[in-house]
Design a protein around this motif. Structure first.
Motif, short mmCIF file in Angstrom:
data_model
loop_
_atom_site.label_atom_id
_atom_site.label_comp_id
_atom_site.label_asym_id
_atom_site.label_seq_id
_atom_site.Cartn_x
_atom_site.Cartn_y
_atom_site.Cartn_z
N ALA A 9 0.96 -1.18 0.15
CA ALA A 9 0.11 0.04 0.05
C ALA A 9 0.99 1.11 0.12
O ALA A 9 0.61 2.19 -0.53
CB ALA A 9 -0.94 0.17 1.28
N LEU A 13 0.83 4.06 -2.86
CA LEU A 13 0.54 5.40 -2.64
C LEU A 13 1.76 6.38 -3.14
O LEU A 13 1.40 7.60 -3.80
CB LEU A 13 0.27 5.80 -1.15
CG LEU A 13 -0.94 5.09 -0.47
CD1 LEU A 13 -0.89 5.04 0.99
CD2 LEU A 13 -2.19 5.66 -1.23
N SER A 54 -9.42 7.56 -11.76
CA SER A 54 -9.48 6.17 -11.01
C SER A 54 -10.35 5.40 -11.98
O SER A 54 -10.06 4.23 -11.94
CB SER A 54 -10.24 6.53 -9.72
OG SER A 54 -11.61 6.78 -10.07
N ALA A 152 -10.29 -3.21 -2.62
CA ALA A 152 -9.42 -2.43 -1.76
C ALA A 152 -8.61 -1.41 -2.55
O ALA A 152 -8.22 -0.52 -2.27
CB ALA A 152 -8.81 -3.37 -0.91
N LEU A 153 -7.72 -2.07 -3.62
CA LEU A 153 -6.99 -1.42 -4.57
C LEU A 153 -7.39 -0.23 -5.16
O LEU A 153 -6.85 0.88 -5.04
CB LEU A 153 -6.25 -2.52 -5.41
CG LEU A 153 -4.99 -1.90 -6.36
CD1 LEU A 153 -4.29 -2.90 -6.71
CD2 LEU A 153 -5.80 -1.12 -7.39
N TYR A 154 -8.66 -0.51 -5.73
CA TYR A 154 -9.48 0.65 -6.38
C TYR A 154 -9.64 1.78 -5.21
O TYR A 154 -9.42 2.82 -5.47
CB TYR A 154 -10.73 0.27 -7.22
CG TYR A 154 -11.50 1.24 -7.59
CD1 TYR A 154 -10.91 1.92 -8.58
CD2 TYR A 154 -12.51 1.88 -6.94
CE1 TYR A 154 -11.65 3.24 -9.22
CE2 TYR A 154 -13.29 2.75 -7.67
CZ TYR A 154 -12.93 3.34 -8.64
OH TYR A 154 -13.41 4.53 -9.28
N LEU A 156 -8.08 2.63 -2.59
CA LEU A 156 -6.86 3.35 -2.21
C LEU A 156 -6.78 4.24 -3.22
O LEU A 156 -6.21 5.41 -2.99
CB LEU A 156 -5.83 2.07 -1.98
CG LEU A 156 -4.70 2.65 -1.30
CD1 LEU A 156 -4.88 3.26 -0.05
CD2 LEU A 156 -3.63 1.48 -1.47
N CYS A 157 -6.76 3.84 -4.64
CA CYS A 157 -6.36 4.74 -5.66
C CYS A 157 -7.39 5.92 -5.82
O CYS A 157 -6.66 6.99 -5.76
CB CYS A 157 -6.30 3.87 -7.03
SG CYS A 157 -5.13 2.61 -6.98
N GLY A 159 -9.03 7.02 -3.41
CA GLY A 159 -8.96 8.06 -2.22
C GLY A 159 -7.67 8.89 -2.71
O GLY A 159 -7.78 9.96 -2.01
N THR A 160 -6.49 8.36 -3.03
CA THR A 160 -5.34 9.03 -3.20
C THR A 160 -5.41 10.19 -4.20
O THR A 160 -5.04 11.18 -3.99
CB THR A 160 -4.23 8.03 -3.69
OG1 THR A 160 -3.98 7.01 -2.80
CG2 THR A 160 -2.95 8.96 -3.94
#
Length: 207
Positions: A9, A13, A54, A152-154, A156-157, A159-160
C-alpha cells in the motif's frame, strides 16, 4: 492473494502520488481553474479529474490495458483523439487570457455538476494512465488479487486521487494565490495554454 499488505500500500501510494503531482494536463487544469474561478468551481472540477483518473485504474483491473497492448492501433487512435481534445482545451485557455473574469459564477449546483463532468472528460481524454496503472499494479502486486483485494486497491487509488486533486484545488484557490494570479492573468493563462498544447502534441506524436 486477497489482502493488500502495508508495504505494498505504501509503495502504491508513493508512486501514484508522484505521478499525480508531476505536471500534466490534469494538474495544470486544476491549478488554472482554481486561480481563475475559485474553490466553488475548482473543487468539483478536481474531484471530477480524480474520478476520471480512477476509472482508468478500474479499467486496468478489468484488463483494458491488455486490450491496448493487443490492439496498438486502438491505443494510438485514442491517444490522437485525446491529443486533439487537449489542443482544443488549450485553445480555450489561450482565448480566455484576454477575456475579463466573469462577474458572477454559475449557480452552485449547475456549476459543480458541469465542472465535475468536465474533469472526468479531461482525464478520460488521455488513455496513457491505463497503461500506467496496469504497470504499477503488476509491479506492486505480481500475484493476482482476489476480488476483495481489487476492490481495496481501487478504493485506495480513488482516495489518493481525490485527496491530491482536492488539496491542489483548495490551496491554489486561496486569496493570496488568486491575487497573484489576477496580477498576471494574461501570462499565466498563456503559459497554461502553451503547456497544455505541448502535452496534446506529445500525446499525438508519441508512439
Amino acid at each position: 492473494m486477497g489482502a493488500i499488505a502495508l508495504p505494498q500500500a505504501a509503495a502504491l501510494l508513493t508512486a501514484l502520488s508522484l505521478a499525480i503531482l508531476t505536471p500534466g494536463p490534469a494538474i495544470i487544469a486544476t491549478v488554472q481553474t482554481a486561480f481563475a474561478h475559485g474553490r466553488n468551481r475548482a473543487l468539483p472540477y478536481g474531484l471530477g479529474l480524480a474520478t476520471g483518473a480512477s476509472l482508468w485504474c478500474l479499467m486496468a483491473l478489468f484488463g483494458l490495458a491488455l486490450v491496448f497492448k493487443l490492439n496498438p492501433v486502438l491505443f494510438a487512435a485514442l491517444k490522437v483523439f485525446g491529443g486533439f481534445y487537449l489542443l482544443w482545451f488549450a485553445r480555450g485557455l489561450w482565448k480566455a487570457s484576454t477575456a475579463p473574469l466573469p462577474e458572477a459564477a454559475e449557480g452552485p449546483e449547475k456549476g459543480a455538476l458541469r465542472g465535475f463532468a468536465g474533469g472526468i472528460a479531461l482525464n478520460l481524454s488521455n488513455p496513457k494512465p491505463a497503461l500506467f496503472y496496469a504497470t504499477l499494479i503488476l509491479s506492486v502486486f505480481p500475484e493476482p488479487l482476489a476480488p476483495s483485494g481489487q476492490a481495496a486497491l481501487y478504493a485506495l487509488c480513488l482516495g489518493t486521487e481525490l485527496f491530491w486533486y482536492a488539496l491542489v484545488a483548495v490551496l491554489m484557490s486561496t486569496a493570496p494565490m488568486r491575487s497573484r494570479y489576477f496580477a498576471a492573468k494574461f501570462w499565466i493563462d498563456r503559459a497554461c495554454a502553451v503547456a497544455m498544447a505541448l502535452l496534446g502534441l506529445l500525446l499525438i506524436i508519441q508512439h
